[in-house]
Design a protein around this motif. Structure first.
Motif, PDB file in Angstrom:
ATOM      1  N   ASP A 149       0.864  -1.182   0.000  1.00  0.00           N
ATOM      2  CA  ASP A 149       0.000   0.000   0.000  1.00  0.00           C
ATOM      3  C   ASP A 149       0.901   1.232   0.000  1.00  0.00           C
ATOM      4  N   ILE A 151       1.535   5.573  -1.235  1.00  0.00           N
ATOM      5  CA  ILE A 151       1.022   6.885  -1.605  1.00  0.00           C
ATOM      6  C   ILE A 151       2.049   7.563  -2.511  1.00  0.00           C
ATOM      7  N   LYS A 153       2.819  11.304  -3.880  1.00  0.00           N
ATOM      8  CA  LYS A 153       2.407  12.689  -3.610  1.00  0.00           C
ATOM      9  C   LYS A 153       3.425  13.658  -4.188  1.00  0.00           C
ATOM     10  N   ARG A 165      -2.927   6.762  -4.855  1.00  0.00           N
ATOM     11  CA  ARG A 165      -2.666   5.580  -4.033  1.00  0.00           C
ATOM     12  C   ARG A 165      -2.427   4.372  -4.931  1.00  0.00           C
ATOM     13  N   HIS A 167      -2.235   0.322  -4.532  1.00  0.00           N
ATOM     14  CA  HIS A 167      -2.631  -0.665  -3.521  1.00  0.00           C
ATOM     15  C   HIS A 167      -2.691  -2.050  -4.151  1.00  0.00           C
ATOM     16  N   GLN A 212       5.672   6.914  -0.863  1.00  0.00           N
ATOM     17  CA  GLN A 212       5.614   6.765   0.595  1.00  0.00           C
ATOM     18  C   GLN A 212       4.769   5.558   0.977  1.00  0.00           C
ATOM     19  N   GLN A 213       5.290   4.818   1.909  1.00  0.00           N
ATOM     20  CA  GLN A 213       4.505   3.743   2.516  1.00  0.00           C
ATOM     21  C   GLN A 213       3.232   4.343   3.106  1.00  0.00           C
ATOM     22  N   ARG A 214       2.074   3.785   2.751  1.00  0.00           N
ATOM     23  CA  ARG A 214       0.829   4.322   3.304  1.00  0.00           C
ATOM     24  C   ARG A 214       0.673   3.847   4.744  1.00  0.00           C
TER      25      ARG A 214
END
Length: 362
Positions: A149, A151, A153, A165, A167, A212-214
């Motif tokens: 999962d 992100i 940004k 996102r 996933h 980024q790791q969610r």
């Protein structure tokens, strides 16, 4: 104490709305009320009107029950609430500093990559950061092999614009992104293996992005939330927590930004839905400690910070993470959460810091 002027530096569009009291999220009356308590007179300015050579500027001042535009000497203390991407305005702010004008929060838009790199140098703060890297095909491959999962940004951006996102579930990888035609609507698209869509590849090549790791944020009724913590310097010059509120995402969304359909609530009422009063008190204390440690660390490396909004995530088991730092805190979240006194305090503290600067600098 004698009366002194304090400048509130606004972007041009907001400045033009002052005579009609159309300043969107900024409350002119809160500035007026807070400044009056401290024997200060707020004057609202835009950088294009500031004449470094003559030391004068146009400004709006409240007189005779209305805002009048006047010509006046540049105030000795200025609170920057504007964001500039062009070199010209930034150069003019540099000119203000050369005239010994104290401009606090002079830069309101530090890159997320810059802040992450700074915080990563401190062992405690590094432990509160999600796994993060600048986007590159190699970094994306590494993250997709180690996390399910993610992100994506923009390094520079606000209110959740451009956030996506990635996933993975039993059916493979999916990309979720905002609709261009329908506000606050999200679209999910299945990927072919790990191959990103062509338009997304172009966007990632055009603008710098972070991977980024969610964070597995705690949820209430299926809606993830994080905390906005307003941290400011006031009359003593020291950092303090002005307040915090919880931001719940809109139904079906993975970001909690208020501009993206999220909603604001007092923190205790949200935490009470997922943990005991004792656990809630521990989490709030940890969040306050992380927020104060973060701003004190940043203010040792970045010039004259005094007013920041931090987004801090909380997991279901009570672990806390730093998400991002906002140099122009959107204070209206306190109003939306029904926290009217805290909303007013978020204006009072910067005016108190302006008074501190008047009292302690030549």
């Amino acid at each position: 104490m004698s009366y002194n002027y304090v400048g509130i530096l606004l972007n041009a569009a907001m400045y033009r709305g002052i005579p009609r009291l159309k300043t969107r999220e900024e409350s002119l009356s809160n500035y007026q009320e807070a400044a009056a308590e401290l024997d200060l007179i707020p004057c609202f300015i835009k950088i294009g009107d500031v004449d470094i050579r003559t030391g004068r500027t146009a400004a709006f001042i409240y007189r005779n029950h209305q805002y009048e535009q006047v010509s006046m000497p540049i105030p000795r203390v200025i609170h920057n609430r504007a964001i500039y991407s062009e070199a010209g305005p930034r150069h003019r702010i540099g000119g203000l500093l050369s005239r010994q004008v104290a401009v606090f929060n002079m830069n309101n838009r530090y890159g997320k990559d810059e802040i992450h790199k700074l915080l990563s140098a401190d062992p405690y703060l590094r432990s509160c950061l999600p796994d993060t890297a600048l986007f590159s095909p190699a970094n994306l491959k590494h993250f997709m092999e180690n996390h399910n999962d993610l992100i994506l940004k923009p390094c520079r951006g606000s209110v959740g614009k451009g956030v996506m996102r990635l996933h993975q579930d039993g059916a493979g990888w999916s990309l979720t992104f905002p609709s261009h035609s329908r506000k606050n609507t999200w679209i999910s698209q299945k990927l072919r293996g790990r191959e990103l869509p062509g338009p997304l590849k172009q966007q990632l090549r055009r603008y710098p992005y972070l991977i980024q790791q969610r964070i597995p944020l705690a949820e209430v009724q299926g809606r993830p939330f994080d905390l906005r913590v307003t941290v400011q310097r006031g009359l003593t010059g020291e950092w303090g927590i002005t307040g915090m509120f919880a931001k719940k995402s809109a139904a079906g969304a993975f970001i909690s930004n208020l501009a993206g359909g999220g909603s604001a609530y007092p923190v205790p009422s949200v935490l009470a839905e997922i943990m005991s009063p004792h656990e809630s008190a521990v989490v709030i204390a940890q969040v306050e400690h992380l927020a104060l440690t973060t701003v004190r660390y940043l203010s040792r490396h970045l010039p004259l910070l005094a007013d920041l909004g931090l987004d801090i995530g909380v997991t279901a088991d009570g672990r806390i993470y730093f998400i991002e730092c906002n140099g122009r805190d959107q204070r209206y979240g306190f109003k939306k959460a029904g926290m009217m006194e805290t909303w007013k305090a978020s204006y009072r503290e910067p005016m108190a810091f302006a008074r501190y600067l008047y009292n302690h600098t030549r």
